[in-house]
Scaffold this motif. Structure first.
Motif, PDB file in Angstrom:
ATOM      1  N   GLN A  32       0.823  -1.206   0.000  1.00  0.00           N
ATOM      2  CA  GLN A  32       0.000   0.000   0.000  1.00  0.00           C
ATOM      3  C   GLN A  32       0.862   1.262   0.000  1.00  0.00           C
ATOM      4  OE1 GLN A  32      -2.911  -0.004   3.172  1.00  0.00           O
ATOM      5  NE2 GLN A  32      -2.717   2.199   3.419  1.00  0.00           N
ATOM      6  N   GLU A  33       1.977   1.229   0.726  1.00  0.00           N
ATOM      7  CA  GLU A  33       2.837   2.412   0.807  1.00  0.00           C
ATOM      8  C   GLU A  33       3.574   2.694  -0.501  1.00  0.00           C
ATOM      9  OE1 GLU A  33       5.130  -1.027   2.699  1.00  0.00           O
ATOM     10  OE2 GLU A  33       3.085  -0.293   2.744  1.00  0.00           O
ATOM     11  N   HIS A  34       3.490   1.773  -1.466  1.00  0.00           N
ATOM     12  CA  HIS A  34       4.116   1.973  -2.776  1.00  0.00           C
ATOM     13  C   HIS A  34       3.070   2.257  -3.857  1.00  0.00           C
ATOM     14  CE1 HIS A  34       8.342   1.205  -1.868  1.00  0.00           C
ATOM     15  NE2 HIS A  34       7.849   0.464  -0.887  1.00  0.00           N
ATOM     16  N   THR A  35       1.887   2.710  -3.441  1.00  0.00           N
ATOM     17  CA  THR A  35       0.885   3.195  -4.385  1.00  0.00           C
ATOM     18  C   THR A  35       0.878   4.717  -4.321  1.00  0.00           C
ATOM     19  OG1 THR A  35      -0.922   3.145  -2.764  1.00  0.00           O
ATOM     20  CG2 THR A  35      -0.547   1.121  -4.054  1.00  0.00           C
ATOM     21  N   VAL A  36       0.238   5.341  -5.290  1.00  0.00           N
ATOM     22  CA  VAL A  36       0.144   6.796  -5.281  1.00  0.00           C
ATOM     23  C   VAL A  36      -0.837   7.255  -4.208  1.00  0.00           C
ATOM     24  CG1 VAL A  36      -0.505   8.835  -6.642  1.00  0.00           C
ATOM     25  CG2 VAL A  36       0.781   6.973  -7.720  1.00  0.00           C
ATOM     26  N   SER A  37      -1.955   6.566  -4.109  1.00  0.00           N
ATOM     27  CA  SER A  37      -3.005   6.980  -3.171  1.00  0.00           C
ATOM     28  C   SER A  37      -2.721   6.580  -1.727  1.00  0.00           C
ATOM     29  CB  SER A  37      -4.341   6.372  -3.594  1.00  0.00           C
ATOM     30  OG  SER A  37      -4.341   4.968  -3.356  1.00  0.00           O
ATOM     31  N   HIS A  38      -1.953   5.518  -1.544  1.00  0.00           N
ATOM     32  CA  HIS A  38      -1.709   4.933  -0.214  1.00  0.00           C
ATOM     33  C   HIS A  38      -3.004   4.451   0.445  1.00  0.00           C
ATOM     34  CE1 HIS A  38       2.407   6.226  -0.527  1.00  0.00           C
ATOM     35  NE2 HIS A  38       2.066   7.488  -0.579  1.00  0.00           N
ATOM     36  N   GLU A  39      -4.042   4.222  -0.355  1.00  0.00           N
ATOM     37  CA  GLU A  39      -5.338   3.822   0.198  1.00  0.00           C
ATOM     38  C   GLU A  39      -5.430   2.305   0.359  1.00  0.00           C
ATOM     39  OE1 GLU A  39      -8.943   5.439  -1.376  1.00  0.00           O
ATOM     40  OE2 GLU A  39      -7.924   7.275  -2.033  1.00  0.00           O
ATOM     41  N   ILE A  54      -1.335   0.284 -17.175  1.00  0.00           N
ATOM     42  CA  ILE A  54      -1.023  -0.141 -15.816  1.00  0.00           C
ATOM     43  C   ILE A  54      -1.510   1.005 -14.941  1.00  0.00           C
ATOM     44  CG2 ILE A  54       0.758  -0.844 -14.181  1.00  0.00           C
ATOM     45  CD1 ILE A  54       2.522  -1.447 -16.689  1.00  0.00           C
ATOM     46  N   PHE A  55      -2.384   0.673 -14.004  1.00  0.00           N
ATOM     47  CA  PHE A  55      -2.939   1.749 -13.193  1.00  0.00           C
ATOM     48  C   PHE A  55      -3.359   1.239 -11.825  1.00  0.00           C
ATOM     49  CE2 PHE A  55      -6.418  -0.031 -15.650  1.00  0.00           C
ATOM     50  CZ  PHE A  55      -7.490  -0.079 -14.774  1.00  0.00           C
ATOM     51  N   GLU A  56      -3.600   2.192 -10.972  1.00  0.00           N
ATOM     52  CA  GLU A  56      -4.107   1.948  -9.623  1.00  0.00           C
ATOM     53  C   GLU A  56      -5.565   2.402  -9.610  1.00  0.00           C
ATOM     54  OE1 GLU A  56      -3.295   4.277  -5.405  1.00  0.00           O
ATOM     55  OE2 GLU A  56      -1.711   4.165  -6.899  1.00  0.00           O
ATOM     56  N   ARG A  57      -6.426   1.568  -9.070  1.00  0.00           N
ATOM     57  CA  ARG A  57      -7.837   1.948  -8.913  1.00  0.00           C
ATOM     58  C   ARG A  57      -8.147   1.997  -7.419  1.00  0.00           C
ATOM     59  NH1 ARG A  57     -10.658  -1.997 -11.663  1.00  0.00           N
ATOM     60  NH2 ARG A  57     -10.487  -0.799 -13.574  1.00  0.00           N
ATOM     61  N   THR A  58      -8.523   3.165  -6.941  1.00  0.00           N
ATOM     62  CA  THR A  58      -8.833   3.330  -5.528  1.00  0.00           C
ATOM     63  C   THR A  58     -10.231   2.779  -5.242  1.00  0.00           C
ATOM     64  OG1 THR A  58      -9.780   5.534  -5.821  1.00  0.00           O
ATOM     65  CG2 THR A  58      -7.390   5.407  -5.414  1.00  0.00           C
ATOM     66  N   THR A  62     -11.452   5.901  -8.529  1.00  0.00           N
ATOM     67  CA  THR A  62     -10.478   6.780  -9.174  1.00  0.00           C
ATOM     68  C   THR A  62      -9.346   5.939  -9.760  1.00  0.00           C
ATOM     69  OG1 THR A  62     -10.974   8.555  -7.602  1.00  0.00           O
ATOM     70  CG2 THR A  62      -8.875   8.704  -8.794  1.00  0.00           C
ATOM     71  N   GLU A  63      -8.976   6.226 -10.999  1.00  0.00           N
ATOM     72  CA  GLU A  63      -7.877   5.508 -11.648  1.00  0.00           C
ATOM     73  C   GLU A  63      -6.678   6.434 -11.802  1.00  0.00           C
ATOM     74  OE1 GLU A  63      -9.372   3.720 -15.262  1.00  0.00           O
ATOM     75  OE2 GLU A  63     -10.569   2.283 -14.117  1.00  0.00           O
ATOM     76  N   ILE A  64      -5.532   5.946 -11.362  1.00  0.00           N
ATOM     77  CA  ILE A  64      -4.285   6.703 -11.415  1.00  0.00           C
ATOM     78  C   ILE A  64      -3.332   5.948 -12.329  1.00  0.00           C
ATOM     79  CG2 ILE A  64      -2.377   7.642 -10.063  1.00  0.00           C
ATOM     80  CD1 ILE A  64      -4.360   7.409  -7.600  1.00  0.00           C
ATOM     81  N   GLU A  65      -2.982   6.575 -13.453  1.00  0.00           N
ATOM     82  CA  GLU A  65      -2.126   5.934 -14.458  1.00  0.00           C
ATOM     83  C   GLU A  65      -0.710   5.748 -13.936  1.00  0.00           C
ATOM     84  OE1 GLU A  65      -3.108   4.880 -17.545  1.00  0.00           O
ATOM     85  OE2 GLU A  65      -5.160   5.558 -17.169  1.00  0.00           O
ATOM     86  N   TRP A  66      -0.168   4.548 -14.178  1.00  0.00           N
ATOM     87  CA  TRP A  66       1.201   4.232 -13.811  1.00  0.00           C
ATOM     88  C   TRP A  66       2.072   3.955 -15.029  1.00  0.00           C
ATOM     89  CZ3 TRP A  66       1.437   0.276  -9.199  1.00  0.00           C
ATOM     90  CH2 TRP A  66       0.863   0.847  -8.058  1.00  0.00           C
TER      91      TRP A  66
END
Length: 146
Positions: A32-39, A54-58, A62-66
């Motif tokens: 979790q600490e290596h995501t953008v949102s840390h959620e 490749i992305f993070e979905r909170t 919300t989608e954050i592009e990686w």
């Protein structure tokens, strides 16, 4: 020229399992600490194709592009542009090769380069990413063992 990061390690599984854990099960082990949102509960998504995102979905959607996949060759090779927390024009490139050593052992070889695209911040960004790999890879190897 700034040298790429090169990391290799052996894991007790088949290349197919190693590739699947990296690409389809990343949410199960990515810290979790290596995501953008840390959620808590954020999903890590690798769309399984060339051009896939490749992305993070909170949890709220919300989608954050990686990054973007540039080579998808399961279970042997994965290559992608990595632009987490950077401008897409400054994306670096990650290549991971999953080499079968035996029926139950795989050698993962990671090369992360393209630091010169970033200009004068390239070396510092390389060092930051080394710390990132040092934080992410132990979770991946633990997930392989369980």
């Amino acid at each position: 020229m700034i040298e790429p990061l090169r990391i290799s390690f052996e894991i007790a599984c088949t290349p197919d399992h190693a590739f699947t854990m990296w690409t389809r099960r990343a949410s199960a082990w990515w810290p979790q600490e290596h995501t953008v949102s840390h959620e808590p509960g954020a999903q890590i998504v690798f769309e399984p194709q060339v051009g896939g995102r490749i992305f993070e979905r909170t949890p709220d959607g919300t989608e954050i592009e990686w990054g973007e996949i540039v080579e998808w060759d399961p279970p042997r090779r994965l290559r992608y542009q990595w632009r987490i927390a950077t401008d897409p024009q400054q994306a670096t490139e990650v290549e991971i090769v999953f080499r079968e050593l035996s029926d139950s052992m795989t050698l993962d070889e990671i090369e992360h380069g393209g630091w010169d695209r970033i200009g004068e911040m390239g070396q510092a960004w390389r060092d930051t990413n080394q710390a990132g790999w040092d934080g992410v890879l132990p979770a991946y190897t633990r997930a392989i063992r369980t």
